[in-house]
Design a protein around this motif. Structure first.
Motif, mmCIF file in Angstrom:
data_model
loop_
_atom_site.group_PDB
_atom_site.id
_atom_site.type_symbol
_atom_site.label_atom_id
_atom_site.label_comp_id
_atom_site.label_asym_id
_atom_site.label_seq_id
_atom_site.Cartn_x
_atom_site.Cartn_y
_atom_site.Cartn_z
ATOM 1 N N GLN A 1 33.732 -4.988 34.040
ATOM 2 C CA GLN A 1 34.123 -3.995 33.038
ATOM 3 C C GLN A 1 35.439 -3.371 33.456
ATOM 4 O O GLN A 1 35.774 -3.359 34.650
ATOM 5 C CB GLN A 1 33.104 -2.843 32.978
ATOM 6 C CG GLN A 1 31.692 -3.188 32.748
ATOM 7 C CD GLN A 1 30.806 -1.956 32.865
ATOM 8 O OE1 GLN A 1 29.820 -1.981 33.614
ATOM 9 N NE2 GLN A 1 31.111 -0.892 32.133
ATOM 10 N N ASN B 1 35.602 1.168 22.189
ATOM 11 C CA ASN B 1 34.944 -0.115 22.452
ATOM 12 C C ASN B 1 35.118 -0.482 23.916
ATOM 13 O O ASN B 1 36.243 -0.573 24.403
ATOM 14 C CB ASN B 1 35.529 -1.218 21.570
ATOM 15 C CG ASN B 1 35.284 -0.961 20.104
ATOM 16 O OD1 ASN B 1 34.153 -0.701 19.690
ATOM 17 N ND2 ASN B 1 36.332 -1.024 19.304
ATOM 18 N N THR C 1 34.264 -3.374 26.639
ATOM 19 C CA THR C 1 33.837 -4.773 26.728
ATOM 20 C C THR C 1 33.384 -5.111 28.142
ATOM 21 O O THR C 1 33.978 -4.673 29.121
ATOM 22 C CB THR C 1 34.957 -5.712 26.296
ATOM 23 O OG1 THR C 1 35.270 -5.452 24.916
ATOM 24 C CG2 THR C 1 34.528 -7.166 26.434
ATOM 25 N N CYS C 2 32.331 -5.876 28.225
ATOM 26 C CA CYS C 2 31.758 -6.303 29.496
ATOM 27 C C CYS C 2 31.683 -7.826 29.515
ATOM 28 O O CYS C 2 31.235 -8.437 28.540
ATOM 29 C CB CYS C 2 30.368 -5.688 29.644
ATOM 30 S SG CYS C 2 29.465 -6.150 31.132
ATOM 31 N N SER C 3 32.128 -8.425 30.610
ATOM 32 C CA SER C 3 32.030 -9.876 30.772
ATOM 33 C C SER C 3 30.847 -10.216 31.662
ATOM 34 O O SER C 3 30.662 -9.580 32.707
ATOM 35 C CB SER C 3 33.312 -10.427 31.388
ATOM 36 O OG SER C 3 34.409 -10.208 30.543
ATOM 37 N N TRP D 1 23.039 -1.269 28.305
ATOM 38 C CA TRP D 1 24.098 -0.314 28.641
ATOM 39 C C TRP D 1 23.472 1.042 28.964
ATOM 40 O O TRP D 1 22.543 1.497 28.282
ATOM 41 C CB TRP D 1 25.081 -0.154 27.482
ATOM 42 C CG TRP D 1 26.005 -1.320 27.334
ATOM 43 C CD1 TRP D 1 25.744 -2.523 26.744
ATOM 44 C CD2 TRP D 1 27.369 -1.384 27.777
ATOM 45 N NE1 TRP D 1 26.848 -3.342 26.793
ATOM 46 C CE2 TRP D 1 27.861 -2.670 27.419
ATOM 47 C CE3 TRP D 1 28.221 -0.496 28.426
ATOM 48 C CZ2 TRP D 1 29.168 -3.074 27.699
ATOM 49 C CZ3 TRP D 1 29.525 -0.897 28.706
ATOM 50 C CH2 TRP D 1 29.988 -2.175 28.339
ATOM 51 N N SER E 1 29.860 -12.256 26.906
ATOM 52 C CA SER E 1 30.437 -10.919 26.933
ATOM 53 C C SER E 1 29.665 -10.051 25.941
ATOM 54 O O SER E 1 28.863 -10.567 25.140
ATOM 55 C CB SER E 1 31.913 -10.942 26.558
ATOM 56 O OG SER E 1 32.070 -11.327 25.196
ATOM 57 N N SER E 2 29.909 -8.775 26.005
ATOM 58 C CA SER E 2 29.320 -7.858 25.031
ATOM 59 C C SER E 2 30.246 -6.654 24.900
ATOM 60 O O SER E 2 31.038 -6.362 25.816
ATOM 61 C CB SER E 2 27.918 -7.412 25.447
ATOM 62 O OG SER E 2 27.935 -6.764 26.703
ATOM 63 N N THR E 3 30.168 -5.985 23.775
ATOM 64 C CA THR E 3 31.022 -4.826 23.534
ATOM 65 C C THR E 3 30.172 -3.654 23.076
ATOM 66 O O THR E 3 29.442 -3.760 22.086
ATOM 67 C CB THR E 3 32.092 -5.125 22.472
ATOM 68 O OG1 THR E 3 32.929 -6.189 22.948
ATOM 69 C CG2 THR E 3 32.947 -3.897 22.208
ATOM 70 N N SER F 1 30.140 -0.140 21.401
ATOM 71 C CA SER F 1 30.992 0.617 20.494
ATOM 72 C C SER F 1 30.421 2.015 20.295
ATOM 73 O O SER F 1 29.269 2.172 19.895
ATOM 74 C CB SER F 1 31.106 -0.112 19.142
ATOM 75 O OG SER F 1 31.945 0.609 18.255
ATOM 76 N N CYS G 1 27.263 -1.594 32.252
ATOM 77 C CA CYS G 1 26.728 -2.761 31.559
ATOM 78 C C CYS G 1 25.895 -3.552 32.562
ATOM 79 O O CYS G 1 26.371 -3.836 33.664
ATOM 80 C CB CYS G 1 27.893 -3.608 31.038
ATOM 81 S SG CYS G 1 27.490 -5.301 30.617
#
Lengths: 110, 116
Positions: free
Chosen positions: A6, A19, A21-23, A35, A70-72, A74, A88
């Protein structure tokens, strides 16, 4: 062992959408994405969890693409009280423990 | 809303002394976790229980740390002797189970330890 990446920090003005984002390239088939939010001197607080596509609750939305790498998170219309560290995590397959990274420190300014 | 309870909230001790932290998980939660969080870092898992059994204690410094959950409900984490480097926040969390969505963990307020 699933790991996440992150941004270390983010700044935002009040009222904006944020936003984060997490990889998680090594996510396992049965892993969920979760999260958490943490304020200073408090325990992490569950925000949202998802497996694929989009999840929305009263606090946030979570977007997960088809490959799930990945995920975001928001956060709509942030306020000063959203200033916190956001973590995350991926896990839930039962084979490996959940691992917290350093999280993303979000600073909301007026 | 059910919560994870921890006590004490704050503890100051001198090095070489013994300290103990208590955690009462959310009712019905079979899985209990103890984490240590150093300032500026994310929580680090120390030990995980499933009911009264230890599932993972690979990161627990067993020469000085011990944890128990005798009846599968509340739990105690002990440090003896405490060292300066043990100063941190100790967090307890619980979840319904340790697989799938039921592994969602709910955290207590933590115990902040200061070793002098």
């Amino acid at each position: 062992l699933a790991k996440t990446t992150q941004p270390i920090s983010m700044d935002s003005y009040e009222g904006q959408e944020v936003n984060i984002t997490c990889s998680h390239n090594n996510i396992a088939t049965n892993d969920y994405i979760t999260w958490y939010q943490q304020f200073p001197s408090q325990g992490p607080r569950f925000i949202i969890q998802g497996y694929k596509t989009k999840v929305t609750n009263e606090v946030a939305s979570l977007f997960i693409p088809a490959d799930r790498k990945s995920s975001t998170l928001s956060l709509p219309r942030v306020s000063l009280s959203d200033t916190a560290v956001y973590y995350c995590l991926v896990g839930g397959s039962g084979n490996t423990p959940l691992v917290f990274g350093k999280g993303t420190r979000l600073s909301v300014i007026a | 809303e059910a919560e994870v309870a921890q006590s004490p909230r704050y503890k100051i001790t001198e090095k070489s002394q013994a300290v103990a932290f208590w955690c009462d998980p959310i009712s019905g939660h079979a899985t209990l976790y103890w984490y240590r969080q150093i300032l500026g870092q994310g929580p680090e898992l120390l030990v995980q229980f499933q009911d009264e059994s230890v599932v993972d204690d690979s990161q627990l410094p067993k020469d000085r740390f011990s944890a128990e959950r005798l009846k599968g409900v509340d739990s105690t984490l002990k440090i003896q002797p405490a060292e300066l480097g043990d100063s941190a926040m100790y967090l307890c969390a619980s979840s319904l189970a340790f697989q799938g969505a039921e592994e969602t963990q709910y955290f207590g307020p933590g115990t902040r330890l200061l070793v002098l």
